[in-house]
Design an enzyme around this catalytic site. Structure first.
Site, PDB file in Angstrom:
ATOM      1  N   GLU A  54       0.834  -1.207   0.000  1.00 28.31           N
ATOM      2  CA  GLU A  54       0.000   0.000   0.000  1.00 28.31           C
ATOM      3  C   GLU A  54       0.870   1.258   0.000  1.00 28.31           C
ATOM      4  OE1 GLU A  54      -4.258  -1.227   1.809  1.00 28.31           O
ATOM      5  OE2 GLU A  54      -2.733  -0.809   3.332  1.00 28.31           O
ATOM      6  N   GLU A  56      -6.633  -7.675  -0.703  1.00 26.87           N
ATOM      7  CA  GLU A  56      -7.030  -7.641   0.703  1.00 26.87           C
ATOM      8  C   GLU A  56      -8.529  -7.368   0.730  1.00 26.87           C
ATOM      9  OE1 GLU A  56      -5.050  -5.179   3.547  1.00 26.87           O
ATOM     10  OE2 GLU A  56      -3.040  -5.879   2.988  1.00 26.87           O
TER      11      GLU A  56
END
Length: 590
Positions: free
Chosen positions: A158, A234
């Site tokens: 991320e 995710e």
């Protein structure tokens, strides 16, 4: 040998379209004797892949060291995935977030003030190169083109939420390829234009992280990833908890509907988490977006498989959804037997001040160093200094990280707490002859997300009494093996369990248990502290909640006599605890 590639429209396994149905399972949060059980239950839910982060700091507690024994044997974990006929995705960071201490970065990494993490900075990149040199051979030999289970590796984590240094991402690619990794690379970001732009490169396959509004999020992802399969790497099916807040749960039926929408759109998925596990010891992370919020010991995450490895409502709901899109084994997990109820009375205890000799060597210093400056990156430190006689005075620090209990002449004066932004405390008058000022400082978990990653722990900016710097100190890093293992002989004294407990002190008891049977230690009626079973640090407890139990993995227990030790910081009405049949993770509404 097999081949796995990212094709123009699909993931391709030996040239055939393949949908990844993955679940997150962090080997470092699960007792290694439970790995095979958790992996098998993932397969029974219909998953074909296991995803795991790699926690750099857990493998490398000091420079030049890379531990792979016991619960850190990543190679064995990946071999168990392969033995189950499943595939693996490895996410080595270097930054992992994961609600894990320091986001996976070793504390020692920040000892050099020149270091610049998560960018193409030489000090940092040399450390990353050493980390990868130790890690990547374990993964490389287990790639799918060498007969192993590893089909993908993620670059960073991320990154678009943090930075945009494209040279850094390219450097990570070069190091990873140089380490023998031949499988395709991915990145993951939340599906916003800015994060997807900043967090990846054209040669990396972009994936998303989200838990709802699949059609909208996949459309944003497709605008940035023009070709190849779409993947939610995710799929957030729950959330983590902070001390003093409510226990997070999400509705199983609603989560299943979101998963169904994702799979109906043709996307691949990694369920985060399939099984959360536990932040044993001092491994929990924290958030600080203006208020410091340490993460609790349980990482149950309201995942399909509970902290203790039992199927929860989401397990069955997700299994039904997956069965619409892929074959699901007929076998189902066996129902676990209830944990026994056991009451344990502590017959031995010792005050912290009387146990210091068994906890570590005191170091005399000028000035008040941070824990990091003393080479300590987790746990507790104990500071002592003599103060002269005089009237009441005010103790001040710039910042406490994260919690400090203050004593004068052995008597408790008060607590400085980071989450309360405490920086000052009034001290009582000291009689002729002076008194000892003692401060017990707890690192409650390093921030794992955002700009405060890597900050030092302890009393920051020195300590002043009525505005005057106080310099002469002795510092002890509390090494708990001296009171939590067989070496503790002669440290404890017999004290009746009916007598109230005054903290900070250690308490020890022996109890009978069945080898291999999981237990849940209830901490109701106790204040704050740590617990050990047979020398293994179960983690933190705190009356703030929401959780009031600690998970005890069955493999820690032996048939017959077992040992329980508590480090209680404040006190309890009597020295009795219970092992209970069910976990208590807290109320969902405060």
């Amino acid at each position: 040998m097999s081949d796995f590639r990212i094709g123009d429209t699909d993931f391709l396994l030996d040239g055939q379209p393949f949908r990844i149905l993955s679940g997150a399972l962090h080997y470092f949060r699960v007792h290694p004797d439970h790995w095979a059980d958790r992996i098998h239950k993932a397969k029974l839910m219909g998953l074909n892949t296991i995803e795991t982060y790699v926690a750099w700091n857990e493998h490398s507690p000091e420079p030049g060291r890379f531990d792979t024994e016991g619960g850190l044997d990543l190679g064995r974990f990946l071999d168990l995935v392969a033995a189950e006929g499943m595939y693996a995705i490895v996410r080595p960071g270097p930054f992992i977030c994961a609600e894990w201490d320091n986001g996976g970065f070793p504390g020692w990494l920040f000892s050099d003030p020149a270091v610049g993490v998560r960018r193409n900075e030489p000090v940092y990149m040399r450390a990353v190169a050493d980390y990868f040199a130790a890690l990547l051979p374990i993964v490389a030999s287990r790639q799918i083109d060498r007969g192993g289970p590893v089909i993908l590796m993620q670059i960073e984590n991320e990154y678009g939420a943090y930075g945009s240094d494209k040279d850094y991402l390219r450097a990570l690619i070069e190091l990873t390829r140089a380490g023998g990794i031949t499988v395709d690379f991915t990145t993951i970001d939340q599906p916003t234009d800015q994060m997807l732009d900043d967090g990846s490169l054209p040669e990396l396959h972009k994936t998303g992280s989200f838990g709802s509004r699949a059609a909208e999020r996949l459309a944003t992802l497709r605008a940035h990833q023009k070709t190849g399969p779409l993947m939610c790497a995710e799929f957030w099916d729950g959330w983590f908890d902070h001390w003093g807040a409510h226990h997070h749960v999400t509705d199983a039926a609603e989560s299943a509907r979101e998963l169904d929408a994702l799979l109906a759109a043709g996307a691949s998925v990694n369920i985060y988490m399939f099984h959360g596990g536990t932040n044993f010891g001092f491994t929990n992370g924290a958030n600080d977006k203006g208020v410091y919020q340490p993460t609790v010991t349980s990482y149950d995450y309201d995942a399909p498989l509970t902290e203790s490895g039992d199927p929860g409502p989401k397990y069955w709901a997700f299994r039904d959804v997956i069965a619409r899109y892929a074959p699901v084994p007929e076998e189902t997990p066996a129902e676990a037997a209830a944990a026994p109820e056991i009451e344990v009375a502590f017959g031995e205890r010792v005050a912290l001040s009387d146990a210091l000799g068994a906890l570590g060597e005191a170091v005399t210093v000028d000035g008040l160093p941070t824990m990091d400056q003393q080479g300590q990156f987790r746990g507790f430190a104990f500071y002592r200094s003599r103060i002269e006689a005089g009237g009441p005075r005010v103790l001040t620090v710039d910042e406490v990280r994260d919690r400090a209990q203050v004593f004068v002449g052995g008597a408790a004066v008060g607590v400085l707490q980071r989450d309360h932004h405490d920086t000052a405390l009034g001290l009582p008058a000291v009689a002729e002859g002076g008194a000892m000022l003692e401060i017990l400082v707890e690192d409650q978990g390093r921030v794992n997300y955002g700009p405060r990653i890597g900050e030092h722990k302890g009393l920051i900016g020195g300590l002043r009494l009525d505005g005057v710097e106080h310099d002469a100190w002795s510092v002890t890093e509390l090494a708990f093996t001296g009171v939590t293992t067989g070496r503790a002989s002669g440290v404890y004294s017999a004290v009746p369990a009916e007598r109230a407990v005054a903290g900070p002190s250690f308490l020890r008891a022996r109890f009978e248990a069945e080898a291999g049977r999981d237990l849940f230690l209830s901490t109701e009626g106790w204040g704050k502290g740590q617990a050990w079973v047979n020398g293994f640090n179960l983690g933190r407890y705190w009356s703030r909640g929401p959780a009031t139990t600690l998970y005890v993995p069955g493999p820690l227990l032996v048939g017959g006599a077992n040992e329980l030790v508590l480090f209680e910081l404040h006190g309890a009405e009597k020295a009795v605890v219970r092992f209970v049949s069910n976990p208590s993770l807290g109320h969902t509404d405060f």
